[in-house]
Design a protein around this motif. Structure first.
Motif, short mmCIF file in Angstrom:
data_model
loop_
_atom_site.label_atom_id
_atom_site.label_comp_id
_atom_site.label_asym_id
_atom_site.label_seq_id
_atom_site.Cartn_x
_atom_site.Cartn_y
_atom_site.Cartn_z
N ALA A 68 0.81 -1.22 0.00
CA ALA A 68 0.00 0.00 0.00
C ALA A 68 0.84 1.27 0.00
O ALA A 68 0.49 2.27 -0.63
N GLU A 69 1.99 1.23 0.68
CA GLU A 69 2.81 2.44 0.79
C GLU A 69 3.47 2.84 -0.53
O GLU A 69 3.97 3.96 -0.66
N PHE A 70 3.45 1.94 -1.52
CA PHE A 70 4.09 2.25 -2.80
C PHE A 70 3.12 2.21 -3.98
O PHE A 70 3.54 2.28 -5.13
N GLU A 71 1.82 2.11 -3.70
CA GLU A 71 0.85 1.95 -4.78
C GLU A 71 0.55 3.24 -5.52
O GLU A 71 0.04 3.23 -6.64
N SER A 72 0.88 4.38 -4.93
CA SER A 72 0.67 5.66 -5.61
C SER A 72 1.57 5.78 -6.83
O SER A 72 2.67 5.23 -6.87
N SER A 73 1.12 6.53 -7.83
CA SER A 73 1.94 6.76 -9.02
C SER A 73 3.07 7.75 -8.76
O SER A 73 4.01 7.83 -9.54
N PHE A 74 2.98 8.53 -7.68
CA PHE A 74 4.02 9.51 -7.38
C PHE A 74 5.30 8.81 -6.91
O PHE A 74 5.25 7.80 -6.21
N ASP A 87 6.92 12.60 -4.11
CA ASP A 87 7.28 13.67 -5.05
C ASP A 87 6.08 13.91 -5.95
O ASP A 87 5.75 13.09 -6.79
N TYR A 88 5.41 15.04 -5.76
CA TYR A 88 4.17 15.31 -6.49
C TYR A 88 4.40 15.92 -7.87
O TYR A 88 3.45 16.23 -8.57
N TYR A 89 5.67 16.08 -8.27
CA TYR A 89 5.97 16.64 -9.58
C TYR A 89 6.59 15.61 -10.52
O TYR A 89 6.80 15.89 -11.70
N ASN A 90 6.87 14.40 -9.99
CA ASN A 90 7.39 13.32 -10.81
C ASN A 90 6.62 12.05 -10.47
O ASN A 90 6.52 11.68 -9.29
N LYS A 91 6.08 11.40 -11.48
CA LYS A 91 5.22 10.25 -11.21
C LYS A 91 5.27 9.28 -12.39
O LYS A 91 5.72 9.62 -13.49
N PHE A 92 4.79 8.07 -12.15
CA PHE A 92 4.66 7.09 -13.21
C PHE A 92 3.39 7.37 -13.99
O PHE A 92 2.38 7.83 -13.43
N MET A 93 3.42 7.05 -15.29
CA MET A 93 2.28 7.36 -16.15
C MET A 93 1.03 6.59 -15.75
O MET A 93 -0.09 7.09 -15.85
N VAL A 94 1.22 5.33 -15.33
CA VAL A 94 0.10 4.52 -14.84
C VAL A 94 0.50 3.96 -13.48
O VAL A 94 1.62 4.17 -13.02
N SER A 95 -0.39 3.26 -12.83
CA SER A 95 -0.07 2.69 -11.52
C SER A 95 1.15 1.79 -11.63
O SER A 95 1.29 1.04 -12.60
#
Length: 209
Positions: A68-74, A87-95
Motif C-alpha cells: 500500500a505504501e508504494f501503490e501511488s503513481s508519485f 514527489d508530487y511533480y514526478n510520477k509514473f504514467m500509470v499505476s
C-alpha cells in the motif's frame, strides 16, 4: 481475485510529458502550474536458454499486487531510516503495479522460455505467474549517492495432473545507483532494477526440469 491475462502486452521506454498551463473557464484567466513529469518503466530484453527446459511453454500472468505504501503513481523517496516522502511533480504514467506487471509480461513473452497462449485455449497453459511489489522507492538518505530500490515476490506455478503447483516462490531484490538525484536518472535506475529482477527470475526458471 484479480483477472488473469495472457503474456504479450506492450511496454515502452521512458516517456516525459510536461503540463505547465491550465486555461480557466472563468474570465479567460490563464494560471501557471509547476511542471509535472511522467515516466514509465520499460520492459527488459533478456533471452536465456537452458538445457533440459522445454522452451516456449504457455504462460498466464496475473497483474501484480503492490504494498500500500508504494501503490501511488508519485515517486517515493526514503529520506531517513523511518521517513519517506512523495514527489508530487514526478510520477509514473500509470499505476506502478500495472506498469511493472506489463513490463515483466512483455519481457517473459520475449524470452525463449515462454510463449503467448490464446485465451480460448486454457488447456495449453503450462505455467502461471503472480507477484507482489514490496519495495519501489528512491533512497536519498545520502544525497550524493541516490539509489533506486525495487523488490518483487514472484510465484510461478506449473500445471500438473493435480492442478497448479508452485515451483518458484522467491523474493527478488535489486538496488541500482543513480548518477544524481534527478527524476530521469532515477527512472533509468529503476529500469535496471527490473532487469536485475527478471534476470534472476529467469535464472531460476532455467533450473526447472
Amino acid at each position: 481475485m484479480k483477472p488473469f491475462w495472457i503474456c504479450g502486452a506492450v511496454a515502452t521506454g521512458v516517456v516525459v510529458l510536461a503540463g505547465v498551463l491550465l486555461l480557466s473557464g472563468c474570465a479567460g484567466i490563464v494560471r501557471d502550474f509547476p511542471e509535472t513529469r511522467l515516466f514509465v518503466i520499460e520492459s527488459p530484453r533478456i533471452n536465456r536458454t537452458a538445457a533440459g527446459f522445454e522452451t516456449g511453454q504457455g504462460l498466464l500472468i496475473r497483474q501484480f499486487d503492490i504494498s500500500a505504501e508504494f501503490e501511488s503513481s508519485f515517486f517515493v523517496y526514503k529520506v531517513s531510516d523511518n521517513r519517506f516522502t512523495n514527489d508530487y511533480y514526478n510520477k509514473f504514467m500509470v499505476s506502478p503495479a500495472r506498469m511493472i506487471s506489463d513490463a515483466v509480461q512483455e519481457s517473459l513473452d520475449g524470452s525463449v522460455f515462454f510463449r503467448q497462449v490464446p485465451t480460448s485455449e486454457p488447456d495449453r497453459i503450462a505455467f502461471r505467474l503472480s507477484g507482489k511489489i514490496t519495495h519501489l522507492y528512491a533512497d536519498i538518505q545520502d544525497p550524493k549517492h541516490p539509489r533506486a530500490v525495487m523488490t518483487l515476490r514472484l510465484r510461478l506455478e506449473k500445471q500438473t495432473d493435480a492442478g497448479f503447483m508452485p515451483v518458484i516462490n522467491q523474493v527478488y531484490s535489486a538496488v541500482e545507483p543513480a548518477s544524481e538525484n534527478r527524476s530521469d536518472t532515477l527512472a533509468r535506475a529503476w529500469n535496471l532494477c527490473l532487469k536485475q529482477v527478471v534476470t534472476k527470475f529467469l535464472a531460476d526458471v532455467a533450473l526447472l526440469k
